[in-house]
Motif scaffolding. Structure first.
Motif, mmCIF file in Angstrom:
data_model
loop_
_atom_site.group_PDB
_atom_site.id
_atom_site.type_symbol
_atom_site.label_atom_id
_atom_site.label_comp_id
_atom_site.label_asym_id
_atom_site.label_seq_id
_atom_site.Cartn_x
_atom_site.Cartn_y
_atom_site.Cartn_z
ATOM 1 N N ALA A 1 16.276 -21.555 -21.683
ATOM 2 C CA ALA A 1 17.555 -21.890 -21.065
ATOM 3 C C ALA A 1 17.517 -21.606 -19.574
ATOM 4 N N VAL A 2 18.433 -22.250 -18.859
ATOM 5 C CA VAL A 2 18.639 -22.025 -17.430
ATOM 6 C C VAL A 2 20.025 -21.421 -17.249
ATOM 7 N N LYS B 1 9.728 -19.833 -22.603
ATOM 8 C CA LYS B 1 9.909 -20.373 -23.948
ATOM 9 C C LYS B 1 9.903 -19.209 -24.944
ATOM 10 N N ILE B 2 11.050 -18.974 -25.561
ATOM 11 C CA ILE B 2 11.204 -17.847 -26.469
ATOM 12 C C ILE B 2 11.032 -18.332 -27.901
ATOM 13 N N ALA C 1 20.691 -12.926 -25.157
ATOM 14 C CA ALA C 1 21.751 -13.854 -25.543
ATOM 15 C C ALA C 1 21.177 -15.157 -26.091
ATOM 16 N N ILE C 2 20.088 -15.645 -25.519
ATOM 17 C CA ILE C 2 19.455 -16.877 -26.004
ATOM 18 C C ILE C 2 18.956 -16.687 -27.433
ATOM 19 N N ARG C 3 18.333 -15.542 -27.698
ATOM 20 C CA ARG C 3 17.874 -15.255 -29.062
ATOM 21 C C ARG C 3 19.052 -15.187 -30.038
ATOM 22 N N ILE D 1 20.637 -25.183 -22.290
ATOM 23 C CA ILE D 1 19.353 -25.141 -22.983
ATOM 24 C C ILE D 1 18.395 -26.073 -22.251
ATOM 25 N N SER D 2 17.267 -25.550 -21.806
ATOM 26 C CA SER D 2 16.295 -26.348 -21.057
ATOM 27 C C SER D 2 15.092 -26.767 -21.899
ATOM 28 N N HIS D 3 14.856 -26.069 -23.000
ATOM 29 C CA HIS D 3 13.715 -26.407 -23.864
ATOM 30 C C HIS D 3 14.089 -26.100 -25.308
#
Length: 281
Positions: free
Chosen positions: A115-116, A100-101, A145-147, A196-198
């Motif tokens: 994310a997954v 969890k970022i 990349a998620i950030r 996106i997982s969370h």
């Protein structure tokens, strides 16, 4: 660096050669012919060093005295140059499940996102020779990349013309996949899927943001109700005038519009008042 096919031959053929050399060495030993035993032993050791067993979804990157000479990806039993150095790499599909970022969204609100990422190596030369550790590289680039994606979108919005993390999961997932592929191409990695997982507001603002969301929802709903009520009032007055049922002046139009709006917009049921005329004429 670009992957190419390495030179190889059927391993069973050279296995037969090994058996012949072994039998010859034993025969020469029994005959005390040591001059031929040494060459047989040297050839036996050299050929044995060239055998390569490739499992399904596995690859070997071959180098010859520091120079890349190709890769072997087809499963089977092979023989290659015994002076080649080989490094094994997995070609199986792998998952990266991020932690969890905590990051700020486009509106500056702190959120938690995870994310997954489903990926695999498609270019063994890049994955082995251009990158120190391809698994670690994928982990770091995925979190980056998620950030990046989280800062491009607001967490949520009540308008349909603005994409948000919560309201447009498919579009966000596609954008994440595209950015990941751009970052991981250098490592010879193919991104199969990214989701996106969370997704949640950070704990310190979760309650406040929930109240704000509720307030925004109420405002949006009331706005839609008022717009609908205005359309209905306009339609009623126009129909009455067109059909000649009543002749309304501006004051009566205003009074009727007011009464209709109160009736239509009110959250509680209204009690109609019927005008039956006056007791005195």
């Amino acid at each position: 660096m670009q992957e190419t096919k390495a030179w190889k031959m059927n391993g069973f053929l050279f296995f037969l050669v090994e058996l012949v050399l072994l039998g010859g060495g034993i025969y020469f030993f029994t005959q005390d012919n040591y001059a031929l035993i040494v060459p047989c032993a040297i050839l036996f050791i050299l050929i044995a060093n060239g055998f390569l067993i490739v499992q399904p979804n596995q690859g070997y990157v071959l180098t010859f005295f520091g120079k890349y000479v190709g890769s072997v990806r087809e499963d089977g039993f092979y023989w290659t140059n015994p002076f080649n150095s080989s490094k094994k790499i997995s070609l199986r599909v792998r998952n990266f499940n991020s932690d969890k970022i905590k990051v700020n969204d486009k509106d500056g609100n702190p959120i938690e996102i995870g994310a997954v990422v489903v990926w695999r190596v498609i270019d063994s030369a890049k994955a082995v020779l251009d990158i120190e550790n391809v698994g670690r590289f994928v982990d770091i680039q995925s979190e980056t990349a998620i950030r990046s994606i989280a800062t491009r979108y607001p967490y949520d919005t009540h308008t349909t013309d603005i994409e948000s993390l919560q309201g447009n999961p498919d579009e966000v997932a596609h954008a994440l996949m595209v950015e990941l592929q751009e970052r991981l191409t250098i490592a010879g990695v193919e991104v199969i899927e990214a989701r996106i997982s969370h997704l949640a507001y950070a704990p310190e603002i979760a309650q406040a943001m929930l109240r704000r969301q509720q307030a925004q929802a109420v405002i949006a709903a009331r706005q839609q109700i008022v717009e609908g009520a205005m359309g209905m009032v306009t339609m009623v007055i126009q129909n009455l005038e067109q059909q000649g049922v009543v002749d309304l002046d501006e004051e009566r139009k205003a009074s009727m519009a007011n009464n209709l709006l109160v009736t239509l917009v009110s959250e509680s049921g209204t009690t109609p008042v019927v005008n039956t005329g006056s007791l005195y004429s």
